[in-house]
Design a protein around this motif. Sequence first.
Motif, PDB file in Angstrom:
ATOM      1  N   GLY A  35      53.791  41.040  44.269  1.00 49.04           N
ATOM      2  CA  GLY A  35      53.025  39.800  44.321  1.00 49.04           C
ATOM      3  C   GLY A  35      51.523  39.978  44.265  1.00 49.04           C
ATOM      4  O   GLY A  35      50.777  39.017  44.413  1.00 49.04           O
ATOM      5  N   VAL A  36      51.059  41.197  44.061  1.00 48.93           N
ATOM      6  CA  VAL A  36      49.626  41.457  43.958  1.00 48.93           C
ATOM      7  C   VAL A  36      49.180  41.126  42.533  1.00 48.93           C
ATOM      8  O   VAL A  36      49.807  41.549  41.571  1.00 48.93           O
ATOM      9  CB  VAL A  36      49.308  42.934  44.284  1.00 48.93           C
ATOM     10  N   ARG A  37      48.112  40.344  42.410  1.00 51.41           N
ATOM     11  CA  ARG A  37      47.605  39.996  41.072  1.00 51.41           C
ATOM     12  C   ARG A  37      47.066  41.259  40.410  1.00 51.41           C
ATOM     13  O   ARG A  37      46.268  41.985  40.992  1.00 51.41           O
ATOM     14  CB  ARG A  37      46.527  38.941  41.174  1.00 51.41           C
ATOM     15  N   THR A  38      47.525  41.516  39.221  1.00 47.95           N
ATOM     16  CA  THR A  38      47.122  42.714  38.487  1.00 47.95           C
ATOM     17  C   THR A  38      46.738  42.352  37.059  1.00 47.95           C
ATOM     18  O   THR A  38      47.033  41.262  36.582  1.00 47.95           O
ATOM     19  CB  THR A  38      48.267  43.742  38.444  1.00 47.95           C
ATOM     20  N   LEU A  58      36.527  47.408  30.253  1.00 45.31           N
ATOM     21  CA  LEU A  58      36.318  47.986  31.573  1.00 45.31           C
ATOM     22  C   LEU A  58      35.384  47.113  32.411  1.00 45.31           C
ATOM     23  O   LEU A  58      35.655  46.827  33.574  1.00 45.31           O
ATOM     24  CB  LEU A  58      35.755  49.402  31.440  1.00 45.31           C
ATOM     25  N   ILE A  59      34.309  46.678  31.803  1.00 43.83           N
ATOM     26  CA  ILE A  59      33.354  45.810  32.503  1.00 43.83           C
ATOM     27  C   ILE A  59      34.016  44.480  32.874  1.00 43.83           C
ATOM     28  O   ILE A  59      33.913  44.019  34.014  1.00 43.83           O
ATOM     29  CB  ILE A  59      32.091  45.593  31.654  1.00 43.83           C
ATOM     30  N   ALA A  60      34.723  43.879  31.917  1.00 41.19           N
ATOM     31  CA  ALA A  60      35.398  42.604  32.178  1.00 41.19           C
ATOM     32  C   ALA A  60      36.468  42.771  33.257  1.00 41.19           C
ATOM     33  O   ALA A  60      36.617  41.911  34.139  1.00 41.19           O
ATOM     34  CB  ALA A  60      36.016  42.057  30.894  1.00 41.19           C
ATOM     35  N   GLY A  61      37.202  43.877  33.218  1.00 39.60           N
ATOM     36  CA  GLY A  61      38.232  44.124  34.219  1.00 39.60           C
ATOM     37  C   GLY A  61      37.652  44.326  35.603  1.00 39.60           C
ATOM     38  O   GLY A  61      38.211  43.856  36.604  1.00 39.60           O
ATOM     39  N   THR A  62      36.522  45.008  35.683  1.00 45.67           N
ATOM     40  CA  THR A  62      35.855  45.206  36.964  1.00 45.67           C
ATOM     41  C   THR A  62      35.359  43.875  37.520  1.00 45.67           C
ATOM     42  O   THR A  62      35.520  43.593  38.708  1.00 45.67           O
ATOM     43  CB  THR A  62      34.692  46.205  36.817  1.00 45.67           C
ATOM     44  N   ILE A 106      36.650  42.141  41.052  1.00 46.86           N
ATOM     45  CA  ILE A 106      35.733  41.671  42.087  1.00 46.86           C
ATOM     46  C   ILE A 106      35.961  40.190  42.376  1.00 46.86           C
ATOM     47  O   ILE A 106      35.938  39.776  43.527  1.00 46.86           O
ATOM     48  CB  ILE A 106      34.271  41.967  41.682  1.00 46.86           C
ATOM     49  N   SER A 107      36.224  39.403  41.350  1.00 52.85           N
ATOM     50  CA  SER A 107      36.438  37.971  41.552  1.00 52.85           C
ATOM     51  C   SER A 107      37.720  37.703  42.358  1.00 52.85           C
ATOM     52  O   SER A 107      37.825  36.664  43.015  1.00 52.85           O
ATOM     53  CB  SER A 107      36.519  37.237  40.206  1.00 52.85           C
ATOM     54  N   GLN A 108      38.671  38.618  42.327  1.00 51.95           N
ATOM     55  CA  GLN A 108      39.911  38.446  43.071  1.00 51.95           C
ATOM     56  C   GLN A 108      39.733  38.702  44.561  1.00 51.95           C
ATOM     57  O   GLN A 108      40.564  38.324  45.369  1.00 51.95           O
ATOM     58  CB  GLN A 108      41.003  39.382  42.528  1.00 51.95           C
ATOM     59  N   MET A 109      38.627  39.326  44.928  1.00 50.38           N
ATOM     60  CA  MET A 109      38.367  39.675  46.318  1.00 50.38           C
ATOM     61  C   MET A 109      37.766  38.516  47.090  1.00 50.38           C
ATOM     62  O   MET A 109      37.745  38.537  48.308  1.00 50.38           O
ATOM     63  CB  MET A 109      37.446  40.891  46.376  1.00 50.38           C
TER      64      MET A 109
END
Length: 50
Positions: free
Chosen positions: A7-10, A38-42, A46-49
Amino acid sequence: MALAKAGVRTKLQQYPGLAHYFWIFFGLEVSKEFISDLIAGTQWMISQMA
Protein backbone atom coordinates in the motif's frame (compact mmCIF):
# COMPACT_ATOMS: atom_id res chain seq x y z
CA MET A 1 7.11 -4.19 -5.76
CA ALA A 2 6.70 -5.31 -2.16
CA LEU A 3 6.15 -1.68 -1.13
CA ALA A 4 3.36 -1.22 -3.66
CA LYS A 5 1.73 -4.47 -2.52
CA ALA A 6 1.88 -3.14 1.06
CA GLY A 7 0.00 0.00 0.00
CA VAL A 8 2.99 2.34 -0.16
CA ARG A 9 2.75 4.80 -3.07
CA THR A 10 5.57 4.05 -5.47
CA LYS A 11 6.79 5.15 -8.86
CA LEU A 12 8.88 3.03 -11.23
CA GLN A 13 10.70 4.15 -14.35
CA GLN A 14 12.51 1.55 -16.44
CA TYR A 15 14.94 1.86 -19.32
CA PRO A 16 14.77 -1.51 -21.14
CA GLY A 17 17.83 -2.71 -22.99
CA LEU A 18 20.26 -0.41 -21.22
CA ALA A 19 23.04 -1.49 -18.88
CA HIS A 20 23.58 -0.18 -15.37
CA TYR A 21 25.18 3.25 -15.26
CA PHE A 22 24.11 4.05 -18.84
CA TRP A 23 23.36 7.58 -17.67
CA ILE A 24 27.04 8.42 -17.20
CA PHE A 25 27.33 8.79 -20.97
CA PHE A 26 26.08 12.37 -21.01
CA GLY A 27 26.02 12.64 -24.80
CA LEU A 28 23.21 10.10 -25.09
CA GLU A 29 19.69 11.48 -25.38
CA VAL A 30 18.44 8.76 -23.01
CA SER A 31 20.95 9.97 -20.40
CA LYS A 32 19.36 13.42 -20.52
CA GLU A 33 15.93 11.79 -20.21
CA PHE A 34 17.13 9.81 -17.18
CA ILE A 35 18.42 12.93 -15.40
CA SER A 36 15.13 14.70 -16.07
CA ASP A 37 13.20 11.66 -14.78
CA LEU A 38 15.46 11.50 -11.72
CA ILE A 39 14.73 15.11 -10.84
CA ALA A 40 10.98 14.67 -11.42
CA GLY A 41 10.98 11.45 -9.37
CA THR A 42 12.80 13.12 -6.50
CA GLN A 43 10.31 15.98 -6.53
CA TRP A 44 7.44 13.44 -6.56
CA MET A 45 8.97 11.57 -3.61
CA ILE A 46 9.33 14.76 -1.60
CA SER A 47 5.74 15.74 -2.37
CA GLN A 48 4.56 12.40 -0.93
CA MET A 49 6.11 13.25 2.43
CA ALA A 50 3.87 16.25 3.00
